[in-house]
Design a protein around this motif. Structure first.
Motif, short mmCIF file in Angstrom:
data_model
loop_
_atom_site.label_atom_id
_atom_site.label_comp_id
_atom_site.label_asym_id
_atom_site.label_seq_id
_atom_site.Cartn_x
_atom_site.Cartn_y
_atom_site.Cartn_z
N ALA A 223 24.32 -11.82 -21.66
CA ALA A 223 24.03 -10.88 -22.74
C ALA A 223 23.01 -9.84 -22.26
O ALA A 223 21.90 -10.19 -21.85
N GLU A 224 23.40 -8.60 -22.32
CA GLU A 224 22.55 -7.53 -21.80
C GLU A 224 21.32 -7.33 -22.67
O GLU A 224 21.40 -7.24 -23.89
N GLY A 225 20.16 -7.29 -22.02
CA GLY A 225 18.91 -7.02 -22.72
C GLY A 225 18.38 -8.18 -23.53
O GLY A 225 17.40 -8.02 -24.26
N VAL A 226 19.00 -9.37 -23.40
CA VAL A 226 18.52 -10.55 -24.13
C VAL A 226 18.06 -11.58 -23.12
O VAL A 226 18.85 -12.27 -22.49
N GLU A 227 16.76 -11.64 -22.94
CA GLU A 227 16.15 -12.59 -22.01
C GLU A 227 14.83 -13.05 -22.60
O GLU A 227 13.98 -12.23 -22.95
N GLY A 234 8.73 -20.78 -27.94
CA GLY A 234 8.99 -21.57 -29.14
C GLY A 234 10.48 -21.74 -29.39
O GLY A 234 11.28 -20.84 -29.09
N VAL A 235 10.86 -22.88 -29.95
CA VAL A 235 12.27 -23.14 -30.21
C VAL A 235 12.82 -22.16 -31.25
O VAL A 235 14.01 -21.82 -31.24
N GLU A 236 11.94 -21.65 -32.12
CA GLU A 236 12.38 -20.68 -33.13
C GLU A 236 12.91 -19.41 -32.47
O GLU A 236 13.89 -18.82 -32.93
N ALA A 237 12.26 -18.98 -31.39
CA ALA A 237 12.70 -17.78 -30.68
C ALA A 237 14.08 -17.98 -30.07
O ALA A 237 14.91 -17.07 -30.04
N VAL A 238 14.34 -19.20 -29.58
CA VAL A 238 15.65 -19.50 -29.00
C VAL A 238 16.72 -19.48 -30.09
O VAL A 238 17.79 -18.90 -29.94
N HIS A 239 16.42 -20.13 -31.22
CA HIS A 239 17.36 -20.13 -32.34
C HIS A 239 17.64 -18.70 -32.81
O HIS A 239 18.80 -18.36 -33.13
N GLU A 240 16.62 -17.87 -32.87
CA GLU A 240 16.79 -16.50 -33.33
C GLU A 240 17.71 -15.72 -32.39
O GLU A 240 18.58 -14.96 -32.82
N ALA A 241 17.51 -15.92 -31.06
CA ALA A 241 18.36 -15.25 -30.08
C ALA A 241 19.81 -15.71 -30.20
O ALA A 241 20.75 -14.91 -30.15
N LEU A 242 20.00 -17.02 -30.37
CA LEU A 242 21.35 -17.56 -30.51
C LEU A 242 22.03 -17.01 -31.77
O LEU A 242 23.21 -16.67 -31.75
N ALA A 243 21.27 -16.92 -32.87
CA ALA A 243 21.85 -16.40 -34.10
C ALA A 243 22.21 -14.92 -33.95
O ALA A 243 23.25 -14.49 -34.45
N GLY A 244 21.38 -14.18 -33.23
CA GLY A 244 21.66 -12.77 -33.03
C GLY A 244 22.91 -12.53 -32.20
O GLY A 244 23.58 -11.52 -32.36
N LEU A 245 23.20 -13.49 -31.32
CA LEU A 245 24.39 -13.38 -30.47
C LEU A 245 25.59 -14.08 -31.08
O LEU A 245 26.66 -14.09 -30.48
#
Length: 247
Positions: A223-227, A234-245
């Motif tokens: 995913a471009e620009g998502v790192e 935090g696990v919340e940041a990972v969940h947020e990225a997954l939801a955005g994708l």
């Protein structure tokens, strides 16, 4: 200056299915530096396992450049590619892959028997087991171990040959939450204390929080620009990225 231990540049891989050429990796580029912990997340079928196979030389890309330990794998013959993999890569699998008829110590000592690295580069199997909390279990057989213990043995085996890169394919997938956390703490420690590089593919957001970098693989592309960057992520940041994708 950090040294790149493995890299892929503009890698494509296609599989033939029912007469159709299906793309699995689509121009993927990735680098893993010595002592770095990189996590790649993505749904089933996104190309995670294919990525591991290509970076280790188990599979060839249809196009692109793959390097491992400074060697361009596509320029090597089958025998030399196999030797390069043995010298550079240790594996940690979801299903442990321990040999049932060998003891814990014998399983961990296997890389000494088949590896080509010098004695000074390899690690002592007994000392490894001790450092991973398995002192006294050297003579046990896999069926006598808990899931967490079996995964620790598989990590010890991956380390025993002294290879600088560990490829980890869903290593906590068959473990309880507590055992899984202990395994991830061990892998994090390998980077911090031993300077090993770790490339982890996982579905588990909690596992991803232990990494230095988290990348997201969707339909064969990063995913471009998502790192995300850690550790301490935090696990919340990972969940947020997954939801955005939407994965």
């Amino acid at each position: 200056m950090t040294t790149t231990i493995a890299s892929a540049k503009e890698v494509y891989r296609f599989f033939d299915q029912g007469g159709e050429r299906t793309p699995v990796l689509k121009g993927l580029s990735l680098e893993v530096a010595e002592g770095e912990f990189v996590c790649v997340m993505g749904p089933s079928g996104s190309g995670k396992s294919t990525l591991l196979h290509i970076l280790s030389g188990l599979d060839r890309p249809d196009s692109g450049v793959v390097t491992l330990g400074g060697e361009r794998l596509h320029e090597l013959g089958e025998r030399r590619r196999t030797l390069q993999r043995r010298e550079q890569v240790g594996y940690v699998f979801q299903f442990f892959n321990l040999l049932a008829n060998l003891s814990v110590l014998e399983n961990v000592a296997l890389p000494h028997a088949i590896g080509r690295r010098s004695a000074g580069e390899r690690e002592d199997p007994s000392a490894l087991l001790d450092s991973l909390g398995l002192a006294g279990r050297e003579g046990a057989f896999p069926h006598e171990l808990s899931g967490g213990e079996m995964q620790r043995v598989s990590i010890a085996r991956a380390l025993a040959g002294g290879q600088p890169l560990l490829l980890c394919d869903e290593p906590t997938g068959n473990l309880s939450q507590q055992a899984g956390r202990e395994v991830m703490e061990l892998l994090r420690g390998l980077c911090d204390e031993r300077g090993r590089a770790v490339l982890l593919v996982t579905h588990n957001p909690r596992d991803a929080t232990f990494a230095d970098r988290v990348l997201f693989l969707v339909d064969g592309e990063l995913a471009e620009g998502v790192e995300l960057r850690g550790p301490g992520l935090g696990v919340e940041a990972v969940h947020e990225a997954l939801a955005g994708l939407a994965i």
